[in-house]
Design an enzyme around this catalytic site. Structure first.
Site, PDB file in Angstrom:
ATOM      1  N   PRO A   2       0.810  -1.220   0.000  1.00 55.44           N
ATOM      2  CA  PRO A   2       0.000   0.000   0.000  1.00 55.44           C
ATOM      3  C   PRO A   2       0.842   1.269   0.000  1.00 55.44           C
ATOM      4  O   PRO A   2       1.656   1.491   0.891  1.00 55.44           O
ATOM      5  CB  PRO A   2      -0.832  -0.117   1.283  1.00 55.44           C
ATOM      6  N   GLU A   3       0.664   2.088  -1.025  1.00 54.86           N
ATOM      7  CA  GLU A   3       1.300   3.401  -1.098  1.00 54.86           C
ATOM      8  C   GLU A   3       0.180   4.448  -1.076  1.00 54.86           C
ATOM      9  O   GLU A   3      -0.955   4.114  -0.779  1.00 54.86           O
ATOM     10  CB  GLU A   3       2.136   3.516  -2.384  1.00 54.86           C
ATOM     11  N   HIS A 108      -3.624 -13.935  11.259  1.00 54.12           N
ATOM     12  CA  HIS A 108      -2.800 -12.724  11.399  1.00 54.12           C
ATOM     13  C   HIS A 108      -3.618 -11.469  11.676  1.00 54.12           C
ATOM     14  O   HIS A 108      -3.210 -10.371  11.320  1.00 54.12           O
ATOM     15  CB  HIS A 108      -1.924 -12.507  10.160  1.00 54.12           C
ATOM     16  N   ARG A 127       2.749 -10.055   7.684  1.00 53.29           N
ATOM     17  CA  ARG A 127       4.183  -9.824   7.865  1.00 53.29           C
ATOM     18  C   ARG A 127       4.525  -8.962   9.074  1.00 53.29           C
ATOM     19  O   ARG A 127       5.689  -8.833   9.423  1.00 53.29           O
ATOM     20  CB  ARG A 127       4.762  -9.209   6.598  1.00 53.29           C
ATOM     21  N   ARG A 165      21.396  16.953  -2.961  1.00 55.68           N
ATOM     22  CA  ARG A 165      21.270  15.537  -2.572  1.00 55.68           C
ATOM     23  C   ARG A 165      21.996  14.663  -3.584  1.00 55.68           C
ATOM     24  O   ARG A 165      21.669  14.650  -4.749  1.00 55.68           O
ATOM     25  CB  ARG A 165      19.808  15.140  -2.450  1.00 55.68           C
TER      26      ARG A 165
END
Length: 284
Positions: A2-3, A108, A127, A165
């Site tokens: 998921p983004e 889970h 996870r 950067r």
DNA sequence: CATTTCACCTGGTGGC
DNA sequence: TGCCACCAGGTGAAAT
């Protein structure tokens, strides 16, 4: 994974279904990893509060919560100022589901919030990379993602993020303290769209390239939200529905397949420790 | 300080 | 068919 678009889709779905509802009982699994705030304090903090709104910040889902003693009427709750927040990060495999209590509990499952309406909000995460956090706004600051929102950042601020950067542009896009919400899929897709190679040093991009990248990111994220996100691996929305943006991926998980623009086989390399997909002809 | 690497996890995949 | 080594990747801590 998921983004931003997937998290936005889920937050909207959850908001639509349980805004105004009240948490009456909380159950948590024994696994310690998901609980950024200690389980006991989190359970105590959540119980009895109404959910005023659910929204997204970066990749986080933020539940705005009422004070413990609040108006009994759902209409009056809307007007209340949030006094606490529940912050959910889905990690890699986290899911938020709105279910009825009798529906089978998935393996889970780490959190079950019983609601006054009879519905149940569940957090499932095989996870265990996801995180649950509780904030009491009388004692702590409201949650704010450190990075800027890619959907609202302007041209100048965007360019200044990358000045000086020396890391790759891909690594910079994945850095949540610069931009909040971009992950592996949308980093690769936006770099393809902007015609930029993922390994290019961030501070070597021209202003024109940076602006192409900002607009590509905005367009792709907006379009992906419209399609309900990308369903790769096991992502589904709050109602269990799949997104459709994966059908429009140009490079992500298309290794060796022909580029949609020029037919050159898509290449896969490792950049910033992540599987990275690009077209060697379209991206310079 | 900036940047890179690694550990955390489990389910799915591919080789034999 | 069954077993197992291996890999995916968001994040934060550790290393460089």
């Amino acid at each position: 994974m998921p983004e931003l678009p997937e998290v936005e889709t889920i937050a909207r779905g959850v908001d639509k279904r349980i805004r105004g509802d009240r948490i009456v009982q909380v159950w948590f699994s024994r696994h310690p990893q998901p609980f950024k705030t200690p389980r006991a304090r989190q359970a105590k903090g959540l119980s009895g509060r109404a959910i005023l709104a659910v929204h997204r910040t970066g990749k986080h889902i933020v539940f705005e919560l009422s004070p413990l003693t609040s108006a009994p009427d759902a209409h009056e709750r809307e007007a209340l100022r949030p006094c606490a927040q529940w912050i959910v990060h889905l990690g890699m495999t986290g899911r938020l589901l709105v279910a009825t209590p009798e529906s089978p509990v998935a393996p889970h499952t780490h959190a079950r919030l019983s609601l006054e309406s009879g519905l149940e909000l569940r957090f499932v995460d095989p996870r265990r990379f996801g995180r649950l956090e509780f904030r009491d706004l009388h004692r702590q600051a409201a949650f704010g993602a450190p990075g800027d929102e890619p959907l609202s950042i302007g041209q100048r601020e965007f360019a200044s993020l990358f000045r000086g950067r020396r890391l790759s542009i891909k690594a910079a896009l994945l850095n949540q303290t610069l931009l909040a919400g971009v992950g592996n899929i949308y980093a690769d897709e936006s770099l393809f769209n902007a015609g930029i190679r993922p390994r290019r040093r961030a501070d070597r991009l021209t202003l024109i390239e940076l602006e192409r990248l900002r607009l590509a990111l905005r367009e792709i994220l907006t379009h992906a939200i419209l399609l309900g996100g990308s369903s790769v691996s096991d992502y589904v929305g709050a109602d269990g529905e799949r997104g459709f943006f994966q059908l429009e991926h140009c490079v992500y998980q298309r290794t060796s397949e022909p580029c949609r623009r020029c037919q050159t086989p898509i290449r896969r390399v490792i950049v910033a420790g992540r599987g990275t997909h690009y077209c060697p002809k379209c991206q310079r």
